[in-house]
Design a protein around this motif. Structure first.
Motif, short mmCIF file in Angstrom:
data_model
loop_
_atom_site.label_atom_id
_atom_site.label_comp_id
_atom_site.label_asym_id
_atom_site.label_seq_id
_atom_site.Cartn_x
_atom_site.Cartn_y
_atom_site.Cartn_z
N ARG A 142 17.45 2.79 9.33
CA ARG A 142 16.42 2.58 8.31
C ARG A 142 15.05 2.77 8.94
NH1 ARG A 142 17.29 -3.32 6.41
NH2 ARG A 142 18.08 -3.50 8.51
N TYR A 143 14.14 3.33 8.15
CA TYR A 143 12.76 3.53 8.61
C TYR A 143 11.81 2.91 7.58
CZ TYR A 143 15.00 7.07 11.50
OH TYR A 143 15.83 7.73 12.37
N ARG A 144 10.94 2.04 8.04
CA ARG A 144 9.95 1.44 7.14
C ARG A 144 8.81 2.44 6.90
NH1 ARG A 144 10.53 -2.77 11.07
NH2 ARG A 144 11.89 -4.38 10.30
N LEU A 145 8.31 2.43 5.65
CA LEU A 145 7.16 3.25 5.29
C LEU A 145 5.99 2.32 4.96
CD1 LEU A 145 8.90 5.83 2.92
CD2 LEU A 145 8.78 5.83 5.41
N THR A 146 4.80 2.84 4.99
CA THR A 146 3.61 2.05 4.68
C THR A 146 3.36 2.08 3.18
OG1 THR A 146 2.63 2.62 6.81
CG2 THR A 146 1.14 1.79 5.11
N VAL A 147 3.32 0.90 2.56
CA VAL A 147 3.05 0.80 1.13
C VAL A 147 1.60 0.38 0.94
CG1 VAL A 147 3.67 -0.33 -1.03
CG2 VAL A 147 5.44 0.18 0.66
N GLN A 148 0.85 1.23 0.27
CA GLN A 148 -0.53 0.89 -0.04
C GLN A 148 -0.52 0.10 -1.35
OE1 GLN A 148 -3.18 4.22 -0.10
NE2 GLN A 148 -4.70 3.14 -1.31
N PRO A 149 -1.06 -1.11 -1.36
CA PRO A 149 -1.04 -1.90 -2.60
C PRO A 149 -1.84 -1.23 -3.69
CG PRO A 149 -2.30 -3.03 -0.89
CD PRO A 149 -1.73 -1.79 -0.28
N ASP A 150 -1.34 -1.33 -4.91
CA ASP A 150 -2.08 -0.75 -6.04
C ASP A 150 -3.15 -1.73 -6.50
OD1 ASP A 150 -0.62 -2.70 -7.29
OD2 ASP A 150 0.48 -1.35 -8.59
N ASN A 151 -3.96 -1.31 -7.44
CA ASN A 151 -5.07 -2.13 -7.92
C ASN A 151 -4.59 -3.45 -8.52
OD1 ASN A 151 -6.92 -0.28 -7.08
ND2 ASN A 151 -7.02 0.78 -9.04
N GLU A 152 -3.44 -3.43 -9.18
CA GLU A 152 -2.91 -4.67 -9.78
C GLU A 152 -2.58 -5.69 -8.70
OE1 GLU A 152 -2.66 -5.48 -13.05
OE2 GLU A 152 -3.79 -3.63 -13.36
N ALA A 153 -2.02 -5.24 -7.59
CA ALA A 153 -1.62 -6.16 -6.52
C ALA A 153 -2.83 -6.74 -5.81
CB ALA A 153 -0.73 -5.43 -5.51
N GLU A 192 20.45 -0.64 11.79
CA GLU A 192 19.31 -0.85 12.68
C GLU A 192 18.06 -0.19 12.10
OE1 GLU A 192 19.27 -2.60 15.59
OE2 GLU A 192 21.32 -3.18 15.08
N TYR A 193 16.92 -0.75 12.49
CA TYR A 193 15.64 -0.14 12.14
C TYR A 193 15.24 0.85 13.23
CZ TYR A 193 14.40 -3.13 8.20
OH TYR A 193 14.36 -3.74 6.98
N GLY A 194 14.79 2.00 12.79
CA GLY A 194 14.17 2.95 13.70
C GLY A 194 12.68 2.65 13.73
N PRO A 195 11.91 3.49 14.40
CA PRO A 195 10.45 3.27 14.41
C PRO A 195 9.87 3.45 13.01
CG PRO A 195 10.99 5.39 15.37
CD PRO A 195 12.29 4.69 15.13
N ASP A 196 8.81 2.70 12.71
CA ASP A 196 8.13 2.86 11.43
C ASP A 196 7.59 4.28 11.34
OD1 ASP A 196 8.71 0.19 11.12
OD2 ASP A 196 6.63 -0.48 11.26
N LEU A 197 7.73 4.88 10.17
CA LEU A 197 7.26 6.25 9.97
C LEU A 197 5.86 6.24 9.36
CD1 LEU A 197 10.48 7.94 8.56
CD2 LEU A 197 9.65 7.91 10.92
N ASP A 198 5.07 7.20 9.74
CA ASP A 198 3.72 7.33 9.19
C ASP A 198 3.79 8.10 7.87
OD1 ASP A 198 1.00 7.11 8.90
OD2 ASP A 198 0.51 8.60 10.44
N ILE A 199 4.44 7.47 6.91
CA ILE A 199 4.52 8.00 5.55
C ILE A 199 3.93 6.93 4.64
CG2 ILE A 199 6.04 8.76 3.68
CD1 ILE A 199 8.01 9.71 5.80
N VAL A 200 2.90 7.30 3.90
CA VAL A 200 2.19 6.35 3.05
C VAL A 200 2.69 6.50 1.62
CG1 VAL A 200 -0.07 5.63 2.19
CG2 VAL A 200 0.17 6.44 4.54
N VAL A 201 3.00 5.36 1.00
CA VAL A 201 3.48 5.32 -0.38
C VAL A 201 2.38 4.69 -1.24
CG1 VAL A 201 5.27 4.49 -1.93
CG2 VAL A 201 5.84 5.05 0.45
N VAL A 202 1.96 5.41 -2.26
CA VAL A 202 0.93 4.93 -3.17
C VAL A 202 1.51 4.91 -4.58
CG1 VAL A 202 -1.38 5.35 -4.11
CG2 VAL A 202 -0.90 5.89 -1.72
N ARG A 203 1.36 3.78 -5.24
CA ARG A 203 1.81 3.68 -6.63
C ARG A 203 0.62 3.91 -7.55
NH1 ARG A 203 4.88 -1.23 -9.80
NH2 ARG A 203 4.91 -0.17 -11.81
#
Length: 158
Positions: free
Chosen positions: A144-155, A52-63
């Motif tokens: 599972r918890y979804r994290l926020t992915v910030q798109p990189d410049n290439e994306a 199951e998915y839990g609530p989305d977490l306020d964790i930002v992932v930057v590549r």
């Protein structure tokens, strides 16, 4: 002294080739490697797609190149989790502290075939793959918890 120009051209060509070879060897990347037991344990893990998915977490992932940075903006730390990228590549996330966390090299996330996340190289940048989704998985709670992915410049290039 009668030295012909062709002798200098030959010497110049050899020096140019040697400099080019030294330059190419400087472009190789030293990727971090996992020890045998860690690689075996990670490759044995399977994506927990039925949990199951839990609530989305306020964790930002930057590549940034071949590294990712997690910024935990929640009010708590997380321990004993698995970090899943693109539902294929995994790494143990022993601790995710509040605020900024140490950068993680993408080569330390592996799939079930023991292949590292494709980051590309200087001479083969097209081998890089984007980071599309990042999830934290809690094996004890089977959540599972979804994290926020910030798109990189290439994306962002269209």
């Amino acid at each position: 002294m009668n030295v012909s120009i062709s002798n200098y051209r030959g010497l110049f060509s050899v020096l140019l080739i040697a400099a080019g070879m030294l330059g190419l060897s400087a472009c190789t990347q030293d990727l971090p490697t996992l020890d045998e037991s860690t690689a075996s344990a990670l490759s044995a893990l399977r994506y927990p797609g039925k949990s199951e998915y839990g609530p989305d977490l306020d964790i930002v992932v930057v590549r940034e190149g071949s590294m990712i940075r997690l910024t935990n903006r929640t009010a708590r730390s997380y321990e004993g989790m698995e970090l899943w990228l693109n539902q294929q590549y995994v790494q143990q996330a022993d601790w995710i502290i509040i605020g900024g966390n140490p950068d993680i090299h993408l080569a330390t996330l592996i799939n079930r075939h023991r292949e590292p996340f494709p980051t590309g190289t200087f001479l083969q940048p097209d081998r890089a793959r984007p980071v599309i989704s990042v999830e934290l998985y809690d094996p004890t709670g089977n959540v599972r918890y979804r994290l926020t992915v910030q798109p990189d410049n290439e994306a962002l290039r269209l």
